[in-house]
Design a protein around this motif. Structure first.
Motif, short mmCIF file in Angstrom:
data_model
loop_
_atom_site.label_atom_id
_atom_site.label_comp_id
_atom_site.label_asym_id
_atom_site.label_seq_id
_atom_site.Cartn_x
_atom_site.Cartn_y
_atom_site.Cartn_z
N ARG A 55 0.84 -1.20 0.00
CA ARG A 55 0.00 0.00 0.00
C ARG A 55 0.88 1.26 0.00
O ARG A 55 0.64 2.20 -0.75
CB ARG A 55 -0.94 -0.01 1.21
N ASP A 56 1.93 1.25 0.84
CA ASP A 56 2.85 2.40 0.86
C ASP A 56 3.47 2.62 -0.52
O ASP A 56 3.54 3.74 -1.01
CB ASP A 56 4.03 2.16 1.83
N LEU A 57 3.92 1.52 -1.10
CA LEU A 57 4.61 1.62 -2.38
C LEU A 57 3.65 2.16 -3.45
O LEU A 57 4.02 3.01 -4.28
CB LEU A 57 5.16 0.25 -2.78
N HIS A 58 2.42 1.67 -3.40
CA HIS A 58 1.41 2.13 -4.36
C HIS A 58 1.22 3.65 -4.23
O HIS A 58 1.21 4.38 -5.22
CB HIS A 58 0.10 1.39 -4.08
N GLN A 59 1.11 4.12 -2.99
CA GLN A 59 0.90 5.56 -2.79
C GLN A 59 2.10 6.38 -3.25
O GLN A 59 1.95 7.42 -3.88
CB GLN A 59 0.62 5.85 -1.32
N GLU A 60 3.28 5.87 -2.94
CA GLU A 60 4.49 6.60 -3.34
C GLU A 60 4.60 6.67 -4.85
O GLU A 60 4.96 7.70 -5.43
CB GLU A 60 5.75 5.94 -2.76
N VAL A 61 4.29 5.55 -5.49
CA VAL A 61 4.38 5.51 -6.96
C VAL A 61 3.36 6.47 -7.57
O VAL A 61 3.67 7.20 -8.52
CB VAL A 61 4.21 4.06 -7.47
N CYS A 62 2.15 6.48 -7.02
CA CYS A 62 1.13 7.39 -7.54
C CYS A 62 1.58 8.84 -7.37
O CYS A 62 1.45 9.66 -8.29
CB CYS A 62 -0.20 7.17 -6.83
N ARG A 63 2.11 9.15 -6.19
CA ARG A 63 2.58 10.52 -5.95
C ARG A 63 3.70 10.87 -6.95
O ARG A 63 3.72 11.95 -7.53
CB ARG A 63 3.15 10.65 -4.54
N PHE A 64 4.62 9.93 -7.09
CA PHE A 64 5.75 10.19 -7.98
C PHE A 64 5.26 10.37 -9.42
O PHE A 64 5.72 11.26 -10.16
CB PHE A 64 6.77 9.05 -7.90
N ALA A 65 4.30 9.55 -9.81
CA ALA A 65 3.73 9.66 -11.16
C ALA A 65 3.10 11.04 -11.35
O ALA A 65 3.27 11.68 -12.40
CB ALA A 65 2.71 8.55 -11.39
N ASN A 66 2.39 11.49 -10.32
CA ASN A 66 1.77 12.82 -10.41
C ASN A 66 2.83 13.92 -10.46
O ASN A 66 2.67 14.92 -11.16
CB ASN A 66 0.81 13.04 -9.25
N ALA A 67 3.93 13.71 -9.74
CA ALA A 67 5.02 14.70 -9.80
C ALA A 67 5.64 14.72 -11.20
O ALA A 67 5.95 15.79 -11.74
CB ALA A 67 6.08 14.36 -8.76
N LEU A 68 5.79 13.55 -11.79
CA LEU A 68 6.32 13.51 -13.16
C LEU A 68 5.40 14.29 -14.10
O LEU A 68 5.86 15.04 -14.97
CB LEU A 68 6.44 12.06 -13.66
N LYS A 69 4.10 14.12 -13.89
CA LYS A 69 3.15 14.85 -14.73
C LYS A 69 3.26 16.36 -14.51
O LYS A 69 3.22 17.13 -15.47
CB LYS A 69 1.72 14.40 -14.42
N MET A 70 3.41 16.75 -13.23
CA MET A 70 3.56 18.20 -12.94
C MET A 70 4.74 18.78 -13.69
O MET A 70 4.76 19.95 -14.05
CB MET A 70 3.82 18.42 -11.45
N LEU A 71 5.76 17.95 -13.87
CA LEU A 71 6.96 18.44 -14.57
C LEU A 71 6.83 18.29 -16.08
O LEU A 71 7.81 18.43 -16.82
CB LEU A 71 8.20 17.70 -14.06
#
Ligand code: 6R9
Length: 647
Positions: A113-129
Motif C-alpha cells: 500500500r505504501d509503495l502504491h501511494q508513493e508511486v502514484c505521488r511520484f507519477a503525479n510529480a512527473l506529470k507536474m513536470l
C-alpha cells in the motif's frame, strides 16, 4: 557417462515434492512451450493482469525480409498496476520492500500500500513536470526505494525510463541522456557505498552542461547534503510530494509500447539502448521469477543486483513485484562494514532466497569462511547466481559454506537483450552441475553453431544462438533499428546470436564458456573493449590503444590495455596513473584498467588490423604458442611487446 556427470547434484528431495514444477513437470512444460506455444502462453501469460486480453500470440521473424518481433500485440495492460494495484486487496499490508542502507543502522520498510501511494505521488510529480506518455526519463539513483518508485511511476504514466548505473561518470551519463533525448532526470543528492558518498546530483549537474534536451531534474533527498539547485530546472522530490496526490490512474498501454531503455556495451561503437516493451517483458520477468526462485507468499527474497543493470530491472523491480514478493533492497557493498555483511542481512531479515554474482562470492571466499560461519543463515533455502560463469570452486563454496549443502543453487544465464533468465536451473526440477547454467527456460530454443554457421548437434562446443523469439526479447536498439538487426541477426542469418561461447554435454546441459566477441565481463559488468579504447585515445598523450580481457581471480576478467604514446611522450608510472584516472573519469570506476602496458607498437596485419588474438595471449602470459603470426606486417613487434610486459 561423461566427466560432468560425476558432479551431478540431485534435487534435494523436499524440493522435488514442494516446488512449482518437478522434473517431469519441467520436461512437459518445456515440450508444450515449443510444440504448442499458443496454449502454453495462454496459460502462462495469465501471470499478468491484462486490461484487454491478447488474441494474437506473436508475430516474429529473424529473417531480413520480414524482420520484426511482436508478442501479445493486441493486448493492453499497465505494468505498475500489475506490480502494485492488483496486490492491494489481498496483500496491501504485506511488506514489498525491506530497505537496508549502506549504514547497517538504517532500515526502512514499505508495504504494497505504501509503495502504491508513493508511486502514484511520484507519477503525479512527473506529470507536474510535464512528462507524458512516450517521454524518456533518465534515472540515476542509488539503491533506495525511490529508485523502484521512479521506475514504476514511469510505467504508470507510460513514460520510458532509462536507468543509468550510479557508478557511471558524468560523461557516460551525458552520452546516455543525449542518445535518447531525455526530458527529465531523476536523481538523489548522493548515494552511499561502503561508507563513501557518491555525488549523484553533482554528476548530473556536470552532465547536463552537454544535455540541452533536459528541462527538469527531480532530486530525492537521501544523504541530506546541501546542493546548489538551478532555478526553474531543479526540484526536490519532498517538495513536489507534498502537492502530489497518492492516486493516479494507470495508463492503458499496448503490449508493444516501450517500457524501458537500458544501455549496454557491445563489441563495437558506443553503448546500445536496448529497448524492452510492456507485455512480453512483464510476462517473461514474472514467469521466470516464479519458476526459477519458486517464490511463496510470506517468504523473503533478495536479489543483490543494482537497479542500474538488467538484473535489477527484472529481478529487483518487475519480476518480484509483479509476483507480490517481499524483498530486501540493499544500498551498500558486501565488504562494509565487514565481510559478514551479506549474511548479517540474511539473518536480520530472515532471507529465504538469495540471488547474487560470482564476483562477490569470489571476493568473499578469499576473506575466509569465518565471516560466513559466524552468522546463522538458517532461513536460507535457495541460492542463485548470475552475471558470469561461476567457476566450480566458487560454486562449491556457495553450496558448502553459504548454503550448508541444503540450498539448491540456480545458475541463470541471460543478457540485457533477453530480458530475463534463458538457460537456468530450477529448484525441484533440474539436477545441478556446478558451473553449468543447465537447461533452457520454457520457450527458449538454443542452438550451437560453428564459426561458419554450421549447426552442431548433440555434445558439442560452439557459438550460442537462439532460433526462435521469446516474449522478453529486446525489440530494437533505441533510434537505430538497423543496428539491432546487424548486431544480432547477421552473424548467423535467421538466428539471434548471443555473443557467448557454449558447450552442450551428453545430458543436454549448457555450459557457457564466456564471450567470443570483443566484450569483456568485469565483475559481472559488461564492457566493450572499444569503449575503453576510445576513452584512452581521447587522451592527449595517447596515439593508439588496444584493450583485451585478462583472467582475474576476483573479477573474472580484468582490463588489460596496450597503449602507444605519441612521439615525444615518455612512458612512466605518472603517465600510467594519469591514464587510469582518465578512463575512470570518462566512463566510471568499473572501467578502471588493471594493466597499462606501454607498447612501442601494436601487432597489425598488413591491412592494418590489430591482431587481438596475440594481444590476448600476451595478456594471459601465454606466449609459448602465439599461433600463426606470418600475416603480421612486422613480426618483430611481438618480441617488443613480450620484452616490455611488466615494465
Ligand atoms: C544478466 C546479465 C550478459 C553476459 C552474457 C554472458 C554473461 C550472464 C551468466 C553469464 C555464464 C551465467 N553471463 N549470466 N555467463 N553464466 N549465469 O548479466 O546481463 O549484463 O547483459 O551480461 O553476461 O557472457 O552474455 P548482461
Amino acid at each position: 557417462m561423461g566427466a560432468y556427470v560425476s558432479n551431478l547434484r540431485s534435487v534435494p528431495s523436499e524440493w522435488a515434492s514442494r516446488a512449482y514444477v518437478d522434473a517431469a513437470g519441467h520436461a512437459e512444460k518445456y515440450r508444450r512451450s515449443v510444440a504448442e506455444p499458443e496454449a502454453f502462453w495462454r496459460e502462462e501469460s495469465a501471470c499478468v493482469d491484462w486490461i484487454k486480453p491478447w488474441t494474437k500470440l506473436s508475430d516474429s521473424s529473424f529473417e531480413e525480409t520480414d524482420f520484426g518481433i511482436q508478442w501479445f500485440a493486441d493486448g493492453t495492460l499497465n505494468v505498475s498496476a500489475n506490480c502494485l494495484d492488483r496486490h492491494l486487496t489481498e496483500r496491501g499490508d504485506t511488506i514489498a520492500i525491506i530497505w537496508e542502507g549502506d549504514d547497517p543502522s538504517q532500515q526502512r520498510t514499505l508495504t504494497y500500500r505504501d509503495l502504491h501511494q508513493e508511486v502514484c505521488r511520484f507519477a503525479n510529480a512527473l506529470k507536474m513536470l510535464g512528462t507524458t506518455k512516450g517521454d524518456r526519463v533518465t534515472i540515476y539513483m542509488p539503491m533506495i526505494p525511490e529508485a523502484a518508485v521512479a521506475m514504476l511511476a514511469c510505467s504508470r504514466i507510460g513514460a520510458i525510463h532509462s536507468v543509468v548505473f550510479g557508478g557511471f561518470s558524468p560523461e557516460a551519463l551525458a552520452g546516455r541522456i543525449q542518445d535518447c533525448d531525455s526530458k527529465l532526470v531523476v536523481t538523489a543528492d548522493a548515494g552511499m557505498r561502503g561508507g563513501k558518498q557518491v555525488p549523484l546530483k553533482a554528476n548530473v549537474d556536470q552532465a547536463l552542461k552537454h544535455c540541452p534536451s533536459v528541462a527538469a531534474v527531480l532530486t530525492v533527498r537521501h544523504v541530506g547534503i546541501d546542493l546548489p539547485m538551478a532555478e526553474g530546472r531543479d526540484h526536490w522530490w519532498h517538495n513536489l510530494r507534498e502537492r502530489a496526490l497518492p492516486e493516479c490512474t494507470p495508463e492503458e498501454m499496448a503490449a508493444e509500447d516501450p517500457l524501458f531503455i537500458l544501455y549496454t556495451s557491445g563489441s563495437t561503437g558506443k553503448p546500445k539502448g536496448v529497448l524492452h516493451t510492456t507485455g512480453g517483458y512483464l510476462v517473461w520477468a514474472a514467469m521466470t521469477h516464479h519458476y526459477v526462485f519458486d517464490y511463496r507468499p510470506g517468504e523473503v527474497y533478495w536479489c543483490a543486483a543494482d537497479i542500474g543493470w538488467i538484473t535489477g530491472h527484472s529481478y529487483v523491480v518487475y519480476g518480484p513485484l509483479a509476483n507480490g514478493a517481499t524483498q530486501v533492497m540493499f544500498e551498500g557493498v558486501p565488504s562494509y562494514p565487514d565481510h559478514s555483511r551479506f549474511w548479517q542481512i540474511v539473518d536480520r531479515h530472515q532471507v529465504n532466497i538469495f540471488y547474487g554474482a560470482p564476483t562477490a562470492l569470489r571476493a568473499l571466499m578469499r576473506e575466509g569462511d569465518e565471516w560466513v560461519q559466524k552468522t546463522s543463515r538458517s532461513s536460507l533455502r535457495l541460492l542463485g547466481s548470475v552475471g558470469e560463469p561461476i567457476n566450480p570452486e566458487a560454486w562449491e563454496w556457495y553450496w558448502r559454506v553459504v548454503g550448508e549443502e541444503r540450498c539448491p543453487i540456480v545458475d541463470t544465464w541471460w543478457q540485457t537483450e533477453t530480458g530475463a533468465a534463458m538457460i537456468t536451473g530450477m529448484p525441484g526440477a533440474v539436477a545441478m552441475k556446478p558451473g553449468s547454467a543447465s537447461l533452457p527456460m520454457f520457450g527458449v530454443v538454443p542452438q550451437l553453431v560453428d564459426g561458419d554457421g554450421k549447426v552442431l548437434d548433440d555434445t558439442a562446443e560452439g557459438n550460442l544462438c537462439i532460433t526462435q523469439s521469446w516474449p522478453g526479447q529486446m525489440r530494437t536498439v533505441w533510434g537505430d533499428h538497423k543496428r539491432f538487426f546487424q548486431t544480432y541477426f547477421t552473424t548467423y542469418p535467421g538466428k539471434y546470436f548471443t555473443g557467448d561461447g557454449c558447450r552442450r554435454d551428453e545430458d543436454g546441459y549448457y555450459w557457457i564458456t564466456g564471450r567470443v566477441d570483443d566484450v569483456i565481463n568485469v565483475s559481472g559488468h559488461r564492457m566493450g573493449t572499444a569503449e575503453v579504447e576510445s576513452a584512452l585515445v581521447a587522451h592527449a598523450k595517447v596515439a593508439e590503444a588496444a584493450v583485451v580481457g585478462m583472467p582475474h581471480e576476483i573479477k573474472g576478467q580484468g582490463i588489460y590495455a596496450y597503449v602507444t604514446l605519441n612521439a615525444g611522450e615518455a612512458a612512466s608510472d605518472k603517465v600510467r596513473q594519469e591514464l587510469v584516472h582518465w578512463v575512470r573519469h570518462e566512463i566510471g570506476p568499473i572501467a578502471t584498467p588493471d594493466v597499462i602496458h606501454f607498447a612501442p607498437a601494436l601487432p597489425k596485419t598488413r591491412s592494418g588490423k590489430i591482431m587481438r588474438r596475440i594481444l590476448r595471449k600476451i595478456a594471459e602470459g601465454d606466449t609459448s604458442n602465439l599461433g600463426d603470426i606470418s600475416t603480421l606486417a612486422d613480426p618483430l613487434v611481438v618480441d617488443g611487446l613480450i620484452a616490455t610486459k611488466g615494465d
